[in-house]
Design a protein around this motif. Structure first.
Motif, PDB file in Angstrom:
ATOM      1  N   LEU A 104      -6.425   6.108  -1.124  1.00 36.77           N
ATOM      2  CA  LEU A 104      -7.331   5.557  -2.169  1.00 36.77           C
ATOM      3  C   LEU A 104      -8.095   4.132  -1.374  1.00 36.77           C
ATOM      4  O   LEU A 104      -7.119   3.375  -0.925  1.00 36.77           O
ATOM      5  CB  LEU A 104      -6.884   5.030  -3.551  1.00 36.77           C
ATOM      6  CG  LEU A 104      -6.483   6.283  -4.031  1.00 36.77           C
ATOM      7  CD1 LEU A 104      -5.724   5.830  -5.450  1.00 36.77           C
ATOM      8  CD2 LEU A 104      -7.485   7.341  -4.872  1.00 36.77           C
ATOM      9  N   TYR A 159      -7.122   8.533  -9.459  1.00 37.12           N
ATOM     10  CA  TYR A 159      -7.514   7.536 -10.308  1.00 37.12           C
ATOM     11  C   TYR A 159      -8.394   7.866 -11.389  1.00 37.12           C
ATOM     12  O   TYR A 159      -9.123   8.901 -11.446  1.00 37.12           O
ATOM     13  CB  TYR A 159      -8.627   6.592  -9.200  1.00 37.12           C
ATOM     14  CG  TYR A 159      -9.436   5.546  -9.909  1.00 37.12           C
ATOM     15  CD1 TYR A 159      -8.721   4.664 -10.281  1.00 37.12           C
ATOM     16  CD2 TYR A 159     -10.869   5.753 -10.260  1.00 37.12           C
ATOM     17  CE1 TYR A 159      -9.665   3.529 -11.029  1.00 37.12           C
ATOM     18  CE2 TYR A 159     -11.454   4.742 -10.798  1.00 37.12           C
ATOM     19  CZ  TYR A 159     -10.893   3.409 -11.388  1.00 37.12           C
ATOM     20  OH  TYR A 159     -11.578   2.718 -11.693  1.00 37.12           O
ATOM     21  N   ASP A 174      -9.663   2.957 -15.717  1.00 35.66           N
ATOM     22  CA  ASP A 174      -9.637   2.267 -14.499  1.00 35.66           C
ATOM     23  C   ASP A 174      -8.107   1.869 -14.196  1.00 35.66           C
ATOM     24  O   ASP A 174      -7.624   1.036 -13.795  1.00 35.66           O
ATOM     25  CB  ASP A 174     -10.185   0.734 -14.700  1.00 35.66           C
ATOM     26  CG  ASP A 174     -10.203  -0.069 -13.440  1.00 35.66           C
ATOM     27  OD1 ASP A 174     -10.450   0.806 -12.346  1.00 35.66           O
ATOM     28  OD2 ASP A 174     -10.334  -1.395 -13.423  1.00 35.66           O
ATOM     29  N   ILE A 230      -4.448   4.268 -12.128  1.00 32.80           N
ATOM     30  CA  ILE A 230      -4.182   5.198 -11.272  1.00 32.80           C
ATOM     31  C   ILE A 230      -2.823   5.944 -11.802  1.00 32.80           C
ATOM     32  O   ILE A 230      -1.924   5.201 -12.435  1.00 32.80           O
ATOM     33  CB  ILE A 230      -3.646   4.590 -10.051  1.00 32.80           C
ATOM     34  CG1 ILE A 230      -5.054   3.892  -9.372  1.00 32.80           C
ATOM     35  CG2 ILE A 230      -3.149   5.785  -9.042  1.00 32.80           C
ATOM     36  CD1 ILE A 230      -4.789   3.111  -8.000  1.00 32.80           C
ATOM     37  N   ALA A 246      -5.651  -0.378 -10.899  1.00 30.69           N
ATOM     38  CA  ALA A 246      -6.462  -0.172  -9.731  1.00 30.69           C
ATOM     39  C   ALA A 246      -5.951  -0.568  -8.266  1.00 30.69           C
ATOM     40  O   ALA A 246      -6.775  -0.256  -7.390  1.00 30.69           O
ATOM     41  CB  ALA A 246      -8.055  -0.365 -10.343  1.00 30.69           C
TER      42      ALA A 246
END
Length: 198
Positions: A108, A134, A139, A141, A152
């Motif tokens: 990511l 995600y 917002d 993971i 995040a």
């Protein structure tokens, strides 16, 4: 003058010089030395891959890690949202073999501003190795295996999270000439609090 002994065989006398102890030791040392050189060379060749650090796998241009090109900087919007990018190791090797390019687990990537170096997070959950994703709605993971939730930036959101540590971050650098984003790709041991590379 060396001593001479005589042996009588079939009525013939044969003279045999008696070797001194020093010459026997010298001959043994020369023989051992002659065997040690090729043996040591063979072990050096056999153990070389084990003793060497993993060579450069990607496009980083040096052997200080496994730097792999993952994206172009313009593919990562400066909005702080983590986006998943595939990781293709162009020259994967293990200790003794080289392989065709192969896909690794994705990463990511995100950045908050135009002049910021992107942040790279491993998608492998440190708990049992499941692949996290995600969730743009919250917002966060998420790990689908045991419902671990991270923010995040990969930090655990719950104190009783099953993951023993936050998500693993990877080193990132940007090639200023090409704009390529390079990630020093590694895997880490799962189930432990410390971030230890495999």
């Amino acid at each position: 003058m060396s001593e001479v002994t005589t042996n009588t065989t079939d009525n013939k006398t044969v003279a045999e010089p008696r070797r001194s102890f020093g010459s026997k030791v010298l001959a043994a040392l020369v023989g051992i030395g002659a065997l040690l050189v090729p043996t040591a060379a063979g072990f050096a060749v056999l153990l070389d891959p084990v003793l060497k650090k993993r060579k450069q796998g990607g496009d980083g241009g040096s052997d200080d890690g496994n730097w792999i090109r993952v994206a172009s900087l313009n593919q990562i919007p400066p909005d702080g949202v983590p986006r998943q990018f595939a990781v293709i190791d162009p020259k994967p090797i293990d200790k003794w073999n080289r392989y065709e390019p192969q896909s690794e687990r994705p990463v990511l990537l995100s950045r908050d501003s135009e002049d910021e170096t992107p942040m790279a997070i491993s998608v492998t959950c440190p708990h049992l190795g499941c692949i996290v994703t995600y969730d743009a709605k919250d917002d966060t993971i998420l790990c689908p295996c045991h419902n671990a939730v991270f923010d995040a930036e990969g930090k655990r959101l719950s104190p009783d999270c099953v993951s023993p540590r936050d998500l693993d971050h990877l080193e990132v650098r940007v090639d200023e000439q090409t704009g390529d984003v390079l990630v020093n790709y590694k895997r880490f041991k799962g189930g432990i609090a410390a971030q230890e590379a495999i």
